[in-house]
Design a protein around this motif. Structure first.
Motif, PDB file in Angstrom:
ATOM      1  N   ILE A 192       0.836  -1.205   0.000  1.00  0.00           N
ATOM      2  CA  ILE A 192       0.000   0.000   0.000  1.00  0.00           C
ATOM      3  C   ILE A 192       0.868   1.251   0.000  1.00  0.00           C
ATOM      4  CG2 ILE A 192      -1.674   1.328   1.344  1.00  0.00           C
ATOM      5  CD1 ILE A 192      -2.753  -1.379   2.387  1.00  0.00           C
ATOM      6  N   ALA A 193       1.897   1.260   0.849  1.00  0.00           N
ATOM      7  CA  ALA A 193       2.775   2.429   0.943  1.00  0.00           C
ATOM      8  C   ALA A 193       3.543   2.642  -0.355  1.00  0.00           C
ATOM      9  CB  ALA A 193       3.744   2.257   2.110  1.00  0.00           C
ATOM     10  N   ALA A 194       4.043   1.570  -0.943  1.00  0.00           N
ATOM     11  CA  ALA A 194       4.790   1.691  -2.196  1.00  0.00           C
ATOM     12  C   ALA A 194       3.897   2.198  -3.317  1.00  0.00           C
ATOM     13  CB  ALA A 194       5.399   0.341  -2.567  1.00  0.00           C
ATOM     14  N   SER A 195       2.678   1.685  -3.401  1.00  0.00           N
ATOM     15  CA  SER A 195       1.743   2.140  -4.428  1.00  0.00           C
ATOM     16  C   SER A 195       1.408   3.606  -4.250  1.00  0.00           C
ATOM     17  CB  SER A 195       0.466   1.291  -4.379  1.00  0.00           C
ATOM     18  OG  SER A 195      -0.479   1.743  -5.327  1.00  0.00           O
ATOM     19  N   PHE A 196       1.262   4.040  -3.009  1.00  0.00           N
ATOM     20  CA  PHE A 196       0.957   5.446  -2.742  1.00  0.00           C
ATOM     21  C   PHE A 196       2.072   6.348  -3.270  1.00  0.00           C
ATOM     22  CE2 PHE A 196       1.345   9.167   0.042  1.00  0.00           C
ATOM     23  CZ  PHE A 196       0.078   9.724  -0.090  1.00  0.00           C
ATOM     24  N   ILE A 197       3.321   5.989  -3.008  1.00  0.00           N
ATOM     25  CA  ILE A 197       4.445   6.804  -3.458  1.00  0.00           C
ATOM     26  C   ILE A 197       4.585   6.758  -4.982  1.00  0.00           C
ATOM     27  CG2 ILE A 197       6.960   7.002  -3.423  1.00  0.00           C
ATOM     28  CD1 ILE A 197       5.634   8.095  -0.939  1.00  0.00           C
ATOM     29  N   ASN A 198       4.473   5.562  -5.546  1.00  0.00           N
ATOM     30  CA  ASN A 198       4.699   5.409  -6.984  1.00  0.00           C
ATOM     31  C   ASN A 198       3.610   6.051  -7.833  1.00  0.00           C
ATOM     32  OD1 ASN A 198       7.112   3.972  -6.700  1.00  0.00           O
ATOM     33  ND2 ASN A 198       6.044   2.017  -6.519  1.00  0.00           N
ATOM     34  N   ASN A 199       2.398   6.173  -7.283  1.00  0.00           N
ATOM     35  CA  ASN A 199       1.272   6.691  -8.059  1.00  0.00           C
ATOM     36  C   ASN A 199       0.671   7.951  -7.444  1.00  0.00           C
ATOM     37  OD1 ASN A 199       1.017   4.261  -9.956  1.00  0.00           O
ATOM     38  ND2 ASN A 199       0.810   3.297  -7.949  1.00  0.00           N
ATOM     39  N   PHE A 200       1.452   8.656  -6.653  1.00  0.00           N
ATOM     40  CA  PHE A 200       0.917   9.763  -5.864  1.00  0.00           C
ATOM     41  C   PHE A 200       0.337  10.876  -6.730  1.00  0.00           C
ATOM     42  CE2 PHE A 200       1.862  13.689  -3.255  1.00  0.00           C
ATOM     43  CZ  PHE A 200       0.764  13.529  -2.424  1.00  0.00           C
ATOM     44  N   ASP A 201      -0.907  11.243  -6.434  1.00  0.00           N
ATOM     45  CA  ASP A 201      -1.605  12.352  -7.085  1.00  0.00           C
ATOM     46  C   ASP A 201      -1.882  13.402  -6.013  1.00  0.00           C
ATOM     47  OD1 ASP A 201      -3.291  14.130  -8.326  1.00  0.00           O
ATOM     48  OD2 ASP A 201      -4.776  12.647  -8.967  1.00  0.00           O
ATOM     49  N   ALA A 202      -1.069  14.432  -5.964  1.00  0.00           N
ATOM     50  CA  ALA A 202      -1.145  15.410  -4.873  1.00  0.00           C
ATOM     51  C   ALA A 202      -2.490  16.116  -4.804  1.00  0.00           C
ATOM     52  CB  ALA A 202      -0.028  16.437  -5.025  1.00  0.00           C
ATOM     53  N   ALA A 203      -3.191  16.208  -5.927  1.00  0.00           N
ATOM     54  CA  ALA A 203      -4.474  16.906  -5.931  1.00  0.00           C
ATOM     55  C   ALA A 203      -5.586  16.068  -5.307  1.00  0.00           C
ATOM     56  CB  ALA A 203      -4.856  17.288  -7.363  1.00  0.00           C
ATOM     57  N   ARG A 204      -5.424  14.744  -5.345  1.00  0.00           N
ATOM     58  CA  ARG A 204      -6.530  13.888  -4.907  1.00  0.00           C
ATOM     59  C   ARG A 204      -6.118  12.842  -3.884  1.00  0.00           C
ATOM     60  NH1 ARG A 204     -11.063  12.222  -8.651  1.00  0.00           N
ATOM     61  NH2 ARG A 204     -12.168  13.192  -6.916  1.00  0.00           N
ATOM     62  N   GLU A 205      -4.873  12.887  -3.438  1.00  0.00           N
ATOM     63  CA  GLU A 205      -4.399  11.923  -2.448  1.00  0.00           C
ATOM     64  C   GLU A 205      -3.582  12.654  -1.386  1.00  0.00           C
ATOM     65  OE1 GLU A 205      -3.982   7.749  -4.774  1.00  0.00           O
ATOM     66  OE2 GLU A 205      -2.374   9.190  -5.163  1.00  0.00           O
ATOM     67  N   ARG A 206      -3.549  12.065  -0.215  1.00  0.00           N
ATOM     68  CA  ARG A 206      -2.856  12.741   0.882  1.00  0.00           C
ATOM     69  C   ARG A 206      -2.476  11.727   1.962  1.00  0.00           C
ATOM     70  NH1 ARG A 206      -3.406  18.115   2.272  1.00  0.00           N
ATOM     71  NH2 ARG A 206      -3.587  18.339   0.008  1.00  0.00           N
ATOM     72  N   CYS A 207      -1.349  11.989   2.614  1.00  0.00           N
ATOM     73  CA  CYS A 207      -0.952  11.264   3.828  1.00  0.00           C
ATOM     74  C   CYS A 207      -0.787  12.284   4.940  1.00  0.00           C
ATOM     75  CB  CYS A 207       0.366  10.513   3.610  1.00  0.00           C
ATOM     76  SG  CYS A 207       1.137   9.911   5.131  1.00  0.00           S
ATOM     77  N   TRP A 208      -1.314  11.977   6.095  1.00  0.00           N
ATOM     78  CA  TRP A 208      -1.134  12.835   7.268  1.00  0.00           C
ATOM     79  C   TRP A 208      -0.306  12.075   8.299  1.00  0.00           C
ATOM     80  CZ3 TRP A 208      -5.550  12.481   4.495  1.00  0.00           C
ATOM     81  CH2 TRP A 208      -6.120  13.667   4.025  1.00  0.00           C
ATOM     82  N   ILE A 209       0.711  12.723   8.808  1.00  0.00           N
ATOM     83  CA  ILE A 209       1.514  12.187   9.907  1.00  0.00           C
ATOM     84  C   ILE A 209       1.171  12.997  11.153  1.00  0.00           C
ATOM     85  CG2 ILE A 209       3.824  11.711  10.783  1.00  0.00           C
ATOM     86  CD1 ILE A 209       3.153  10.113   8.297  1.00  0.00           C
ATOM     87  N   ALA A 210       0.658  12.327  12.165  1.00  0.00           N
ATOM     88  CA  ALA A 210       0.364  12.995  13.432  1.00  0.00           C
ATOM     89  C   ALA A 210       1.608  12.981  14.304  1.00  0.00           C
ATOM     90  CB  ALA A 210      -0.787  12.297  14.150  1.00  0.00           C
ATOM     91  N   GLU A 211       1.931  14.129  14.880  1.00  0.00           N
ATOM     92  CA  GLU A 211       3.052  14.224  15.806  1.00  0.00           C
ATOM     93  C   GLU A 211       2.570  14.777  17.137  1.00  0.00           C
ATOM     94  OE1 GLU A 211       6.912  14.800  12.879  1.00  0.00           O
ATOM     95  OE2 GLU A 211       6.122  16.554  13.948  1.00  0.00           O
ATOM     96  N   LEU A 212       2.977  14.145  18.205  1.00  0.00           N
ATOM     97  CA  LEU A 212       2.659  14.590  19.551  1.00  0.00           C
ATOM     98  C   LEU A 212       3.956  15.056  20.195  1.00  0.00           C
ATOM     99  CD1 LEU A 212      -0.027  14.681  21.098  1.00  0.00           C
ATOM    100  CD2 LEU A 212       0.673  12.588  22.275  1.00  0.00           C
ATOM    101  N   ASP A 213       4.035  16.370  20.432  1.00  0.00           N
ATOM    102  CA  ASP A 213       5.275  16.960  20.938  1.00  0.00           C
ATOM    103  C   ASP A 213       6.462  16.606  20.042  1.00  0.00           C
ATOM    104  OD1 ASP A 213       4.102  18.301  23.013  1.00  0.00           O
ATOM    105  OD2 ASP A 213       4.539  16.779  24.525  1.00  0.00           O
ATOM    106  N   GLY A 214       6.219  16.647  18.712  1.00  0.00           N
ATOM    107  CA  GLY A 214       7.286  16.414  17.753  1.00  0.00           C
ATOM    108  C   GLY A 214       7.627  14.963  17.485  1.00  0.00           C
ATOM    109  N   ARG A 215       6.909  14.036  18.088  1.00  0.00           N
ATOM    110  CA  ARG A 215       7.184  12.613  17.934  1.00  0.00           C
ATOM    111  C   ARG A 215       6.058  11.959  17.144  1.00  0.00           C
ATOM    112  NH1 ARG A 215       7.274   8.406  22.994  1.00  0.00           N
ATOM    113  NH2 ARG A 215       7.972   6.553  21.871  1.00  0.00           N
ATOM    114  N   ILE A 216       6.393  11.146  16.133  1.00  0.00           N
ATOM    115  CA  ILE A 216       5.371  10.516  15.301  1.00  0.00           C
ATOM    116  C   ILE A 216       4.453   9.658  16.153  1.00  0.00           C
ATOM    117  CG2 ILE A 216       4.926   8.893  13.432  1.00  0.00           C
ATOM    118  CD1 ILE A 216       7.441   9.837  12.080  1.00  0.00           C
ATOM    119  N   ALA A 217       3.153   9.946  16.052  1.00  0.00           N
ATOM    120  CA  ALA A 217       2.169   9.274  16.899  1.00  0.00           C
ATOM    121  C   ALA A 217       1.120   8.504  16.111  1.00  0.00           C
ATOM    122  CB  ALA A 217       1.462  10.301  17.793  1.00  0.00           C
ATOM    123  N   GLY A 218       1.076   8.673  14.769  1.00  0.00           N
ATOM    124  CA  GLY A 218       0.086   7.965  13.980  1.00  0.00           C
ATOM    125  C   GLY A 218       0.033   8.485  12.563  1.00  0.00           C
ATOM    126  N   SER A 219      -0.863   7.894  11.772  1.00  0.00           N
ATOM    127  CA  SER A 219      -0.988   8.312  10.376  1.00  0.00           C
ATOM    128  C   SER A 219      -2.343   7.905   9.820  1.00  0.00           C
ATOM    129  CB  SER A 219       0.114   7.673   9.513  1.00  0.00           C
ATOM    130  OG  SER A 219      -0.114   6.278   9.373  1.00  0.00           O
TER     131      SER A 219
END
Length: 310
Positions: A192-219
């Motif tokens: 899933i992650a590889a497909s997202f990067i290889n076929n990324f469409d910035a207008a219609r796709e997005r990844c959010w990285i949640a950070e809690l006090d600067g530390r990755i907490a989820g996605s």
């Protein structure tokens, strides 16, 4: 007593061994902390007084978990030595705001510097990689046990190089620890992650990285399925970061983006054992469409298909 807790004895022994190790390393068994005239508790009280504002004895006692009488004796001794000043608290005439005097700060500064130097010397014994592992483990411990001094800051950001590998790794570890899933789940996440990067469409796709006090907490991800249908994928929240509404925030952001991008329908597939995630989906307005038993990731599961009309 043994048998009264579900916690394995070997885990209890590990924590006790860790306690013995760090008390020795940091010199906490010495009569005076850092070769000073202060005990560990006195030094901690000094630190709080030096670094916090509008501090009362009630708040200090609560945050440090001290006996009221014990803290009162420490504060009295600090006052007698000229370290402590008290001013009336405007919100409660029965309370006083505590702060260090110039003499108190002069007494604290050598202690503070000695603590900094001792920790720096301890960390200097390790190379960059080992030092990162050590401080990372301490950060994890702090997050799980709860610092509690301030409310943590939650932020969301887009993905950047390295995030995909991190997400695949962390989800594989978490789902194995919590549900016993095998490495075929890691393989699916990697696809899933590889497909997202290889076929990324910035207008219609997005990844959010949640950070809690600067530390990755989820996605969470939004990926295109068709011109009208988007998929929500790879939602997760680290165990140490749960309880801060991160999952709901991620899902809300994903829904808002899908609407703005022009999708008519948002869907996802999950498994019924993910109870906490299911509550988030239901609260957000998703509807369960169908369920089907299947064998995946080394387990017998009930797969679920959810949908939201945008």
């Amino acid at each position: 007593m043994p048998g009264q807790s579900s916690v394995p004895d070997d885990q209890v022994a590990l924590v006790r061994r860790f306690n013995r190790t760090y008390t020795k390393q940091l010199g906490l068994l010495q009569e005076g902390l850092l070769k000073s005239d202060f005990t560990l508790t006195e030094a901690r009280v000094l630190y709080e007084l030096a670094n916090r504002e509008d501090l009362t004895a009630t708040v200090l006692r609560r945050d440090l978990g001290l006996d009221a009488g014990y803290l009162s004796r420490i504060l009295k001794a600090f006052g007698e030595r000229g370290y402590l000043s008290r001013t009336p608290a405007g919100h409660d005439a029965r309370q006083s705001i505590l702060s260090l005097t110039a003499e108190g700060r002069a007494a604290f500064e050598p202690l503070n510097q000695a603590s900094h130097d001792e920790i720096a010397a301890l960390l200097a014994r390790f190379g960059p990689g080992e030092r990162g592992r050590l401080t990372g483990a301490m950060e994890t411990l702090d997050g799980l046990l709860g610092n509690g001094a301030t409310d943590p800051h939650l932020s969301l950001r887009p993905h950047r190089p390295g995030d995909m590998g991190w997400i695949v790794h962390r989800q594989a570890v978490l789902y194995h620890e919590e549900y016993g899933w095998d490495d075929t789940f890691e393989a699916l996440d990697a696809e899933i992650a590889a497909s997202f990067i290889n076929n990324f469409d910035a207008a219609r796709e997005r990844c959010w990285i949640a950070e809690l006090d600067g530390r990755i907490a989820g996605s969470v991800f939004i990926v295109r399925n068709s011109d009208t249908v988007a998929k929500l994928r790879l939602l997760y929240v680290e165990a140490w970061a749960r309880g801060h509404g991160i999952g709901s925030r991620l899902v809300d952001e994903a829904i808002a983006f899908a609407r703005a991008a022009g999708y008519a329908t948002l869907t996802f597939r999950t498994n019924d054992v993910l109870v906490s995630a299911r509550r988030i989906y239901q609260a957000a307005g998703f509807e369960l469409v169908s369920e089907e038993s299947h064998r995946s990731f080394g387990k017998d599961l009930v797969g679920q298909y959810w949908r939201m009309e945008l």
